[in-house]
Design an enzyme around this catalytic site. Sequence first.
Site, PDB file in Angstrom:
ATOM      1  N   TYR A  30       0.837  -1.204   0.000  1.00  0.00           N
ATOM      2  CA  TYR A  30       0.000   0.000   0.000  1.00  0.00           C
ATOM      3  C   TYR A  30       0.870   1.252   0.000  1.00  0.00           C
ATOM      4  O   TYR A  30       0.615   2.203  -0.753  1.00  0.00           O
ATOM      5  CB  TYR A  30      -0.900  -0.035   1.229  1.00  0.00           C
ATOM      6  CG  TYR A  30      -1.654   1.229   1.541  1.00  0.00           C
ATOM      7  CD1 TYR A  30      -2.832   1.535   0.872  1.00  0.00           C
ATOM      8  CD2 TYR A  30      -1.213   2.105   2.533  1.00  0.00           C
ATOM      9  CE1 TYR A  30      -3.545   2.689   1.177  1.00  0.00           C
ATOM     10  CE2 TYR A  30      -1.912   3.252   2.846  1.00  0.00           C
ATOM     11  CZ  TYR A  30      -3.081   3.540   2.167  1.00  0.00           C
ATOM     12  OH  TYR A  30      -3.772   4.685   2.472  1.00  0.00           O
TER      13      TYR A  30
ATOM     14  N   LYS B 235       1.065   4.193  -2.869  1.00  0.00           N
ATOM     15  CA  LYS B 235       0.788   5.604  -2.611  1.00  0.00           C
ATOM     16  C   LYS B 235       1.987   6.474  -2.980  1.00  0.00           C
ATOM     17  O   LYS B 235       1.815   7.608  -3.461  1.00  0.00           O
ATOM     18  CB  LYS B 235       0.414   5.807  -1.147  1.00  0.00           C
ATOM     19  CG  LYS B 235      -0.925   5.202  -0.755  1.00  0.00           C
ATOM     20  CD  LYS B 235      -2.092   5.830  -1.488  1.00  0.00           C
ATOM     21  CE  LYS B 235      -3.436   5.397  -0.911  1.00  0.00           C
ATOM     22  NZ  LYS B 235      -4.589   5.971  -1.627  1.00  0.00           N
TER      23      LYS B 235
END
Length: 269
Positions: A152, A156
């Site tokens: 994740y 990002k």
Amino acid sequence: MRRFEGYGVLITGAARGIGEATARRLTAEGARVLVADVDAESAAKTAGTLEGAESFRCDVRERAEAEAAVAYAVERFGSLDVLVNNAYACDPDASLFEDESDEVWAENLDTTLTGAFRCARAALPHLAASGRGAIVNIGSVNAEQSFGNHAYSAAKAGLASLTRTLAGHAAARGVRVNQINPGTVRTSAWSGREASLDAVSRVYPLGRVGEPEDIASAVAFLASADAAWITGTTLRVDGGLTAVNTAFSQAEREVRAQASTPAPAPARE
């Protein structure tokens, strides 16, 4: 204030949390919003509570679905003026890095990063045609510091890079591209972990975790004409988390407090 009167807006991952709050904020300011989400039932429920909103089932991992969502927004609203890339996937890390799976890594990047790429690719010609087009990507403080979640966080961070490069490309076409990096936000992802939220809030200089409306307010600014000369930027909306080392400051205060405490008198027999 109705800054988005006549605007057509597409928000991914909008059935709940930050996406839902953003849909509420923008419709309140006059926008017509397409609530796009892989959970069609929840998307329809959210859209049903908002004047000027419609729903659309969209899995951003599928190019055809991303393109269909954009086409539907243009058809229904007459234009597409704002794209908010909010959809993401975030799976817990394995206990040991060597046990991380290819499947989890691929899904997190495909949804969070490549999904935003697919939607932006489909939307860009329409955003350029609107004459006031804007993309707002929802990133995370995980893109800047280590808070866990390898896949994740990498996604990002990649999204922040895409924000900058796409801003450079799209500027000549009149489209602005910016990113918001939220800190911890009280959403359904934290359901059943309220004690963790309370504990985490103590490391935030402003003394609390974020609410979805905090992020929605920032999206509304960056998507509006108020931010007409802002592109390629990443705006931290994190209660001061990445600017202030709260744990260090607390440790320093404790040391100073101990130093200022008089030494106890020697014991007498």
